[in-house]
Write a protein that holds these residues in place. Structure first.
Motif: not given
Ligand SMILES: C[S@@+](CC[C@H](N)C(=O)[O-])C[C@H]1O[C@@H](n2cnc3c(N)ncnc32)[C@H](O)[C@@H]1O
Length: 248
Positions: A1-3, A16-18, A40-43, A45-47, A89-91, A105-108
């Motif tokens: 699983m990713p970090r 600036p991600h917003l 890669g929705c993160g917290t 915001r875009d959801t 994991d997106l991989l 997807s944003v910044a992922a």
């Molecule tokens: C910079 S954050 C962006 C989050 C959100 N999209 C935003 O714009 O605020 C990058 C996100 O990608 C996710 N991510 C990174 N590698 C990933 C992977 N291999 N599979 C799923 N999610 C991953 C991280 O856990 C993190 O939440």
């Protein structure tokens, strides 16, 4: 699983991600009844913004970080009936069992070393003609920070995948997308408060490097990188993409 990520600090920063998210969602054409995957929705915001655009639709919020998804669940507590939250994991092949109408997807994706695999995994869960809109760090992203890192820690691992226009276009076509549009745009972010700049470096930009260091060495590492930067600016360069899943 990713970090894992420090989700609370991430959400507290003026990132600036917003704005990148709003621009990326603006590239979708929606009726309001679609199912959209936020990859890669993160917290969340875009959801959250997607739910506003989809009064009769649903969002699949997928991320690798349990901490980010916990923050998303708290943010969307009163709207979770229209959200499916998936830690994955997106991989790897995605555990999404009904084809989606769109993916954002944003910044992922610059955190993912193998874009061929990511694009194939996304295509596999999209219906024919489904829309893809994403943005991430692209070729030349955070070049001044990469340069500073090379000075501070020449052996620092290459944790980012900053792809270019031609590679990305080819990969999307190979993965089964058409109508591919890819651009690279410089979009530097200036922080008014130096402390927030340092926190952004530590939490977002250098997070994967700090994971590899003992806790006691992390603040000095961030200071050493920050000291080599001429001003409190993250020199972002964004890869912006729109494409359509080809009909089968
Ligand atoms: C910079 S954050 C962006 C989050 C959100 N999209 C935003 O714009 O605020 C990058 C996100 O990608 C996710 N991510 C990174 N590698 C990933 C992977 N291999 N599979 C799923 N999610 C991953 C991280 O856990 C993190 O939440």
């Amino acid at each position: 699983m990713p970090r894992e990520w420090d989700a609370r600090t991430y959400d507290s920063l003026p990132l600036p991600h917003l704005y990148w998210g709003r621009k990326t969602l603006g590239r979708l054409t929606l009726t309001g009844a679609e199912t959209v995957l936020d990859a890669g929705c993160g917290t969340g915001r875009d959801t959250s913004a997607l739910l506003d655009l989809l009064p009769d639709g649903r969002v699949i919020a997928l991320d690798g970080s349990a901490a980010m998804l916990a923050q998303l669940r708290a943010r969307l507590a009163d709207r979770l009936d229209r959200v499916e939250v998936i830690q994955a994991d997106l991989l790897e092949p995605l555990p999404v069992h009904t084809p989606v109408d769109a993916v954002v997807s944003v910044a992922a994706f610059h955190w993912l070393p193998d874009h061929d695999t990511v694009f194939r995994n996304l295509a596999a869960v999209m219906r024919p003609e489904a829309q893809l809109a994403f943005e991430c760090g692209g070729q030349g992203n955070v070049a001044s920070i990469v340069h500073a890192l090379d000075e501070v820690l020449p052996s620092a691992p290459r944790v980012w995948n900053f792809a270019g226009v031609d590679d990305t276009t080819r990969r999307l076509l190979d993965a089964g997308f058409t109508d591919v549009e890819v651009t690279l745009t410089p979009d530097p972010a200036r922080f008014e408060q130096v402390e927030q700049f340092r926190t952004c470096l530590g939490t977002v930009v250098l997070g994967a490097h700090l994971d590899r260091l003992p806790h006691g060495e992390r603040a000095d590492f961030v200071d050493a990188v920050a000291a080599r930067l001429p001003e409190p600016v993250v020199d972002y360069v964004r890869l912006q993409v729109r494409a359509t899943r080809s009909g089968d």
